[in-house]
Design an enzyme around this catalytic site. Structure first.
Site, PDB file in Angstrom:
ATOM      1  N   ALA A   1      -0.120   0.127  -3.808  1.00  0.00           N
ATOM      2  CA  ALA A   1       0.231  -0.138  -2.611  1.00  0.00           C
ATOM      3  C   ALA A   1      -0.226  -1.378  -1.925  1.00  0.00           C
ATOM      4  CB  ALA A   1      -0.374   0.956  -1.731  1.00  0.00           C
ATOM      5  N   CYS A   2       0.681  -1.999  -1.140  1.00  0.00           N
ATOM      6  CA  CYS A   2       0.216  -3.256  -0.567  1.00  0.00           C
ATOM      7  C   CYS A   2       0.762  -3.316   0.880  1.00  0.00           C
ATOM      8  CB  CYS A   2       0.504  -4.427  -1.231  1.00  0.00           C
ATOM      9  SG  CYS A   2       2.093  -5.164  -1.823  1.00  0.00           S
ATOM     10  N   ASP A   3       0.842  -4.367   1.411  1.00  0.00           N
ATOM     11  CA  ASP A   3       1.553  -4.662   2.735  1.00  0.00           C
ATOM     12  C   ASP A   3       2.928  -4.487   2.671  1.00  0.00           C
ATOM     13  OD1 ASP A   3      -0.510  -4.622   4.800  1.00  0.00           O
ATOM     14  OD2 ASP A   3      -0.775  -6.796   4.528  1.00  0.00           O
TER      15      ASP A   3
ATOM     16  N   ILE B   1       1.976   0.203   2.006  1.00  0.00           N
ATOM     17  CA  ILE B   1       1.277   1.138   2.517  1.00  0.00           C
ATOM     18  C   ILE B   1       1.934   2.152   3.698  1.00  0.00           C
ATOM     19  CG2 ILE B   1      -0.847   1.394   3.837  1.00  0.00           C
ATOM     20  CD1 ILE B   1      -2.290  -0.587   2.130  1.00  0.00           C
TER      21      ILE B   1
END
Length: 597
Positions: A392-394, A425
């Site tokens: 999960a990232c931006d 995310i």
């Protein structure tokens, strides 16, 4: 004062992340529009008047509606998405320009409004009226927002868009556009690249492309030349680990379009900021001088994607701009690297990868000490109950996608059959069976979205020793996991209340094909029964296809739907019924829960 500055930075970063999160999931639609435009307009590769007629409806309706739909879903799932799309329709019809900025306003506003409505009234709806209230509330809230959008937001955004367009045009006429790279190149390395490209440049560039057929704005952040020049300089003049790893990084950056790969190399020698700035400015100057532009956003910033979005009359200009940016960046980086006689060791590169994360963390107003305490580690994660791994990232792309690929390969080699995916995310869903891998500075935000999941935090998605630890532990626990799954299956496959372990149940989910009708009524009946007790159990009704795997859930479904529901949520407990309105069964569930609590 410093804390105030950090707070402002955090808010700016969050705003940029939200804007890009609305655009990035829909980049495929922008690319489709760009390809149709490139092929079928009168001066395209394959002019076709009938097929070219799709371009205007796509840019006017499809793309803004997708952005509004995505923005609404970020706030309140499906209902928020629908209301966000309805609200966006108001600004589209109330304006004469492509309404991307309006969609970024109305989509989240629609999601927020319906979310607040549900929070206030969901527990006050009488049994049997859920579907009626939900549908009418969505329609009426969307109706009201569409009217507001038509008469207020649409005209206001039209004026703002016109001013921004005039400003960009004035900068281009004054030949000042290259100066934008003085800010863009450092901002990229501080991980504001998605916010800049997809939150600002893509909407403005798309509107400019509609008018002129192409836009130089799509090339400002996507130009791979500055990063390529730095990596080439390390390949020729670097030392140690930096030199040996740079050729591989070139392929990932230039062809794969993952620009994050060169950020640690720049941070390792901060003077290299001058190299990427010089490359960016010179590349944009060349683009502007030769009238280069793309028809749509190139994402990721790969040379392949750039040429895919370029009109034929810009090919030479784009090649020239990328080459000039690469040469200038290479020459400046060469001087800096050759003048530094220190040995670039593997530890140096690792330290600067951490420094990149520290800079990213500072831009979000976070504190290192707090972060270190909050971040998850492999030792604390209960990997035996994991049935899905999520990076999960931006944005849910870029380096997180590469990290997912690395771990997926390691797990495949180890014979571990667990899906590994990457998402933003904002799209994380709470699930006790998930292992969420995220960067240190994003840990807190991820935990808020999925508090029941297991977490492992890393400094760098692309090169973390923790992946080996995760695979080794999962491999060692395979036998234990299989035993638990066997035991769980024996417990789950039941239509008998006596076989349920209700003291661990935190969620009761009614699952059917549509997620409405009798299942909604059954959920309402059981919810009202539980309200009369002090039991803290959430009761919802959804479609089977939307079921999450949750070990703390009791899924109530009809017998003929059991197999499908069990495939969606193998860790849950199940109760299969003939009729969702069987109140005697629900009374027994409540009675047993009270006794076991």
């Amino acid at each position: 004062m410093a804390q105030g500055n950090k707070g402002v930075k955090a808010k700016v970063q969050q705003l940029g992340s939200n804007l890009s999160s609305m655009v990035m999931p829909n980049i495929g639609a922008f690319i489709a529009w760009g390809v149709i435009t490139a092929l079928f307009i009168p001066d395209g590769f394959l002019p076709n008047e009938q097929l070219a007629s799709m371009t205007d409806p796509m840019i006017t309706y499809l793309l803004p509606l997708l952005i509004g739909y995505t923005g609404g879903s970020m706030l309140h799932d499906q209902r928020g998405a629908v209301v966000g799309a309805i609200a966006t329709m108001g600004v589209i019809v109330g304006s004469d320009v492509p309404m991307f900025i309006g969609a970024m306003i109305m989509g989240p506003l629609g999601g927020w409004c319906v979310k607040k409505f549900d929070e206030k009234f969901s527990d006050k709806i009488r049994a049997g009226f859920e579907m009626l209230v939900n549908n009418f509330s969505s329609g009426l809230i969307g109706f009201a927002l569409a009217i507001i959008g038509y008469f207020a937001i649409g005209p206001l955004v039209s004026i703002l868009t016109e001013w921004l367009g005039l400003g960009v045009a004035a900068i281009i006429r004054a030949s000042l556009l290259p100066l934008a790279n003085i800010f863009i190149e450092p901002a990229k390395i501080l991980f504001l690249n998605n916010a800049i490209n997809h939150g600002i440049l893509t909407p403005l560039g798309t509107e400019q492309s509609v008018e002129t057929g192409k836009s130089i704005l799509f090339l400002l952040e996507a130009n791979p030349g500055p990063g390529l020049g730095v990596l080439l300089a390390f390949t020729v003049f670097g030392r140690g680990a930096a030199r040996s790893s740079a050729p591989g990084a070139i392929l990932i950056q230039f062809v794969g379009g993952i620009h994050e790969i060169y950020f640690p190399y720049v941070m390792m020698k901060p003077l290299l900021f001058l190299a990427v700035i010089a490359g960016g400015v010179s590349g944009t100057f060349t683009f502007q001088l030769l009238d280069a532009g793309l028809r749509a956003a190139a994402s990721p910033g790969s040379i392949i994607a750039i040429f895919g979005m370029a009109p034929p009359n810009s090919y030479v200009a784009i090649i020239a701009g990328v080459i000039v940016a690469t040469i200038v960046s290479f020459l400046v980086a060469m001087v800096i690297i050759k003048s530094d006689h220190s040995e670039a060791t593997e530890e140096d590169l690792a330290e600067q990868q951490a420094a990149v994360q520290s800079a990213k963390q500072e831009s979000k107003g976070q504190d290192q000490e707090t972060e270190a305490t909050a971040s998850g580690n492999v030792e604390n994660a209960e990997l035996h109950k994991v049935n899905q791994v999520v990076f999960a990232c931006d944005a849910g792309m870029g380096s997180s996608a590469m990290g997912a690929s690395v771990l997926r390969k390691k797990m495949k080699e180890a014979g571990i059959d667990i899906p590994v995916t990457n998402i933003s995310i904002g799209k994380l869903e709470d699930d006790a069976g998930k292992l969420v891998i995220t960067q240190n500075e994003l840990h807190d935000r991820a935990v808020q979205k999925a508090p029941s999941a297991e977490f492992v935090s890393v400094e760098n998605f692309m090169d973390s020793p923790r992946y080996g630890e995760i695979v080794e532990r999962m491999k060692n626990e395979t036998t234990q996991t299989q035993n638990q799954e066997t035991s769980s299956t024996e417990t789950n496959e039941t239509t008998d209340i006596e076989g349920l372990t209700l003291e661990n149940v935190k969620h009761i989910v009614f699952a059917c094909d549509a997620g409405m009708g009798s299942s909604a009524m059954g959920a309402s009946v059981l919810r009202n029964m539980l309200k009369k007790t002090e039991l803290n159990v959430d009761v919802t009704n959804i479609e089977i296809n939307q079921l999450d795997d949750d070990g703390q859930a009791l899924v109530i479904t009809q017998k003929e739907l059991y197999d499908r529901a069990h495939q969606q949520s193998p860790s849950a407990q199940f109760l299969a019924v003939d009729n969702f309105m069987d109140t005697e069964v629900y009374e027994e569930i409540v009675d047993r829960m009270e006794k076991q609590s």
